[in-house]
Design a protein around this motif. Structure first.
Motif, short mmCIF file in Angstrom:
data_model
loop_
_atom_site.label_atom_id
_atom_site.label_comp_id
_atom_site.label_asym_id
_atom_site.label_seq_id
_atom_site.Cartn_x
_atom_site.Cartn_y
_atom_site.Cartn_z
N UNK A 629 -5.98 -1.40 -16.18
CA UNK A 629 -5.76 0.04 -16.01
C UNK A 629 -5.59 0.34 -14.53
N UNK A 630 -5.31 1.58 -14.22
CA UNK A 630 -5.21 1.98 -12.81
C UNK A 630 -6.59 2.39 -12.32
N UNK A 631 -7.08 1.69 -11.31
CA UNK A 631 -8.42 1.92 -10.80
C UNK A 631 -8.41 3.06 -9.78
N UNK A 632 -9.48 3.83 -9.72
CA UNK A 632 -9.54 4.93 -8.75
C UNK A 632 -9.71 4.43 -7.32
N UNK A 633 -9.46 5.29 -6.37
CA UNK A 633 -9.59 4.92 -4.97
C UNK A 633 -11.01 4.59 -4.57
N UNK A 645 -1.31 -0.52 -11.22
CA UNK A 645 -0.41 -0.09 -10.16
C UNK A 645 0.05 -1.28 -9.31
N UNK A 646 -0.87 -2.17 -9.00
CA UNK A 646 -0.54 -3.35 -8.19
C UNK A 646 0.33 -4.32 -8.97
N UNK A 647 -0.02 -4.59 -10.25
CA UNK A 647 0.72 -5.56 -11.05
C UNK A 647 2.12 -5.08 -11.39
N UNK A 681 6.69 -0.97 -1.35
CA UNK A 681 5.80 -2.12 -1.32
C UNK A 681 4.35 -1.68 -1.54
N UNK A 682 3.57 -2.46 -2.31
CA UNK A 682 2.17 -2.09 -2.50
C UNK A 682 1.43 -1.97 -1.16
N UNK A 683 0.45 -1.06 -1.13
CA UNK A 683 -0.27 -0.82 0.10
C UNK A 683 -0.95 -2.07 0.62
#
Length: 708
Positions: A629-633, A645-647, A681-683
């Protein structure tokens, strides 16, 4: 160099398809159009610079022609991808679909069929979609030309789930398939099929009905090339024993058919005295064999190995009809050139590479003077002659296995070691017993008398399966290796071509890149963590050398992909059973060792929302966090956060903790038309902020490698 190339002047044309293939490979390896244009500019610049060399020399000619061909190869596949390919579906979607059936491929071993459908009245969908339909839900009337309506969940064609994995999205793009899915019953036939099954499908069904026992699927594959009815256990045994090439319609099958047709035509025409004395029997028989080869190629679906074999056979027949020696490497080069011009995308597939590599090895060995002298006829007893021929077959099998091993390791992460021994029996059994029995049975079936020959063919196939399972059960049957980079594979491939295509003593220089590639394979580290492209499946390497998976109920396909990519041939344990793992229904924490330190890995197991405070606390104690899943900040691990988000930008990942390296299945700036677009590009790639928060004394620098 001029003296050397003058000595090798007869071999220079063999490098024409190699230069064209280099440009095609560059387009697949380089990620975006800027680099494709740069490659074309560089190759043309090299060709222009070669014009400064003295005119009339072979060095100048070779560099100019090679540079132009490499540029042409890149532009050829780029142009075909732009004109012919079909862009994939943007995102998964549930949809009620009405469409026209273009083809139906039965898979009896899996109790389903693959249906290729052209959607009607839905312009937002790709022009072709492929759906799986269970046999239990298959209504009558579904065939080519039928109009059907059904509900389905369409997905974009699957990219490789791990670095070095099978890229179905690339293949589907060039085949025109933009989405895949499974039919949700019920399926309604609005208009029955307008045409009956094609000849290949009718022949496939006929053989399955006539052959008794479990060998029916292999009998159908030997005749039609369709492997959909072969049981999974038998298919795996054929692969592990090095006999899988018998199931793909290639040179062995085409040669056997053409030879049989020529033999029969020569004998039948020779019954007439006038024909025997006045007609060019060899020319007429070669023409009949050529027509039989072309028809067989079209019947079996015109796959790359079949087309290559058919083109080569036609050239051989033309040479024999003119009284020339046609079994040469120039014949192989001509076949490769035809395939690359018509189907440039075939270059990156294992079928093209293994097919041509095996033929090049066989012809090169056959052209060697020492090997020819060893097999030359001489006055000796029957026993010595048989022993010498068996030794020649064993030598050819060993050479083919050595040449195919790097290709098999790169694509399948495993290579057969005992195939040369198994083929000593399997090839004569298939060529001289099974295929003639099948041909005779099909011919006698016209009068309904083929049953005894089908029974004999089934018993012969049972013997073939007995050999396959016996060899596959040996612990030395295969060697495994983790997924390799394209650099290692390219080194070994270039070195092998250098050794096989040249004839002077300089050919042995090719052993240097081959040896370098082999050493890199033997010393390649096993990944400690493997993460699938969707983040659901995670496998870790345990301290005792085993592997464990996060989800114990993962399907067989996911388990096989994880094990093969890691070069592991054992049973995958459940991660929850490891003593160093602490798991709840929602989270799982495990401690791994690597690089002289301990690594804390945190994995999510469910879709239940976790309190931000708890998740932030657990992330802060972890080095790596993985989630589907998308993890929070608030989740800020010490080293790496891998979430949806990264994958989405990297694809599947393999992580080596000993060296602090990571490989991704795709590059963030990949512009190939079958790859989902990434806007930025990913952060973690841009700022490396995860590494700045880490302790430099305890964490090695992480190098991100683009997937091959």
């Amino acid at each position: 160099m001029e003296l050397w190339l003058e000595e090798e002047r007869e071999r220079l044309p063999l490098w024409v398809p190699v230069a064209l293939a280099a440009g095609i490979a560059a387009w697949f390896l380089l990620p975006n159009r800027l680099e494709w244009l740069a490659f074309c500019c560089v190759t043309l610049a090299v060709a222009c610079a070669a014009l400064l060399l003295p005119p009339g020399g072979r060095v100048r000619q070779a560099i100019v022609v090679g540079g132009i061909l490499a540029c042409a190869g890149c532009l050829l596949v780029w142009g075909k991808a732009t004109i012919v390919g079909s862009p994939p579906l943007d995102r998964p979607a549930f949809i009620s679909l009405k469409g026209e059936v273009r083809s139906v491929e039965r898979l009896p071993a899996q109790h389903m069929s693959r249906v290729l459908v052209r959607p009607v009245g839905v312009p937002a969908l790709p022009p072709l979609v492929r759906v799986n339909l269970d046999d239990a839900s298959m209504p009558p009337g579904v065939g080519e030309g039928a109009i059907i309506a059904f509900r389905t969940r369409l997905m974009p064609p699957a990219p490789p789930s791990l670095p070095g994995g099978y890229d179905f999205a690339r293949r589907a793009y060039f085949e025109g398939v933009g989405a895949t899915g499974r039919v949700l019953p019920p399926l309604t036939v609005l208009r029955p099929a307008t045409a009956g099954p094609r000849l290949r499908a009718r022949l496939f069904e006929h053989i399955l009905e006539r052959v008794p026992g479990q060998g029916a699927g292999i009998a159908a594959a030997l005749a039609t090339g369709d492997q959909g009815a072969i049981a999974q256990a038998d298919a795996e045994a054929m692969r592990r024993s090095g006999l899988a090439h018998l199931l793909s319609i290639s040179g062995l099958h085409v040669t056997a058919l053409i030879a049989a047709v020529i033999f029969l035509l020569m004998r039948l025409m020779a019954l007439s005295r006038r024909a025997a004395l006045d007609w060019p029997l060899m020319l007429l028989a070669a023409g009949g064999g050529a027509l039989a080869g072309i028809g067989y190629t079209l019947l079996t679906g015109a796959e790359v190995p079949t087309v290559r074999s058919c083109v080569a056979a036609l050239l051989v027949l033309g040479g024999l009809a003119m009284g020339r020696d046609a079994i040469t490497l120039r014949l192989v080069a001509a076949g490769a050139l035809v395939v690359l011009i018509l189907w440039p995308e075939a270059l990156v597939g294992p079928s093209f590479q293994m097919s041509f590599a095996a033929v090049i090895a066989l012809v090169s060995l056959g052209e060697h003077s020492a090997f020819r002298a060893f097999l030359a006829p001489r006055g000796e007893g029957v026993g010595r002659r048989i022993g010498r021929n068996l030794a020649g077959m064993l030598a050819t099998g060993l050479v083919v296995e050595l040449v195919l091993a790097p290709i098999a390791l790169f694509h399948f992460h495993k290579a057969g070691m005992l195939g040369s021994i198994a083929n000593l029996v399997a090839i004569p059994l298939t060529t001289l017993v099974v295929m003639p029995l099948e041909a005779t049975a099909l011919l006698l079936d016209l009068g309904g008398w083929g049953a005894p020959f089908w029974w004999l063919a089934a018993r012969s196939i049972d013997l073939l399966l007995l050999i396959a399972h016996g060899v596959a059960s040996s612990p030395w049957a295969v060697v495994l290796a983790p997924a390799q980079s394209g650099v290692v594979f390219g080194l070994m491939l270039l070195g092998m071509l250098w050794c096989l295509l040249w004839r002077s003593r300089w050919r042995w220089a090719g052993l240097m890149p081959v040896t370098t590639g082999v050493m890199m394979v033997l010393t390649s580290p096993m990944p400690a963590i493997l993460i699938s492209g969707d983040g659901r499946h995670v496998a870790v390497r345990t301290a005792d050398g085993g592997m464990a998976m996060l989800r114990a109920r993962a399907g067989g396909y996911a388990r096989d992909v994880m094990a093969e990519s890691a070069g592991y041939d054992g049973i995958l344990q459940a991660l929850t059973a490891l003593p160093q793992a602490r798991c709840s229904p929602d989270l799982c924490a495990v401690r791994l060792k690597g690089g002289g330190r301990n690594w804390n890995l945190l994995l999510t197991r469910s879709s239940v929302r976790i309190d931000n405070a708890i998740l932030a606390r657990d992330c802060a104690y972890s080095d790596i966090v993985v989630s589907d899943r998308r993890l929070p900040g608030a989740c800020r691990p010490r080293w790496l956060k891998v979430d949806r988000h990264f994958l989405a930008r990297t694809g599947g990942l393999t992580i080596d903790l000993d060296h602090g390296t990571m490989r991704s299945a795709k590059a963030w700036h990949d512009e190939h038309p079958w790859v989902a677009r990434s806007s930025r590009r990913p952060r973690e790639y841009r700022k490396h902020q995860l590494y700045r928060r880490s302790n430099p004394a305890s964490l090695p620098w992480m190098r991100t490698c683009r997937g091959s």
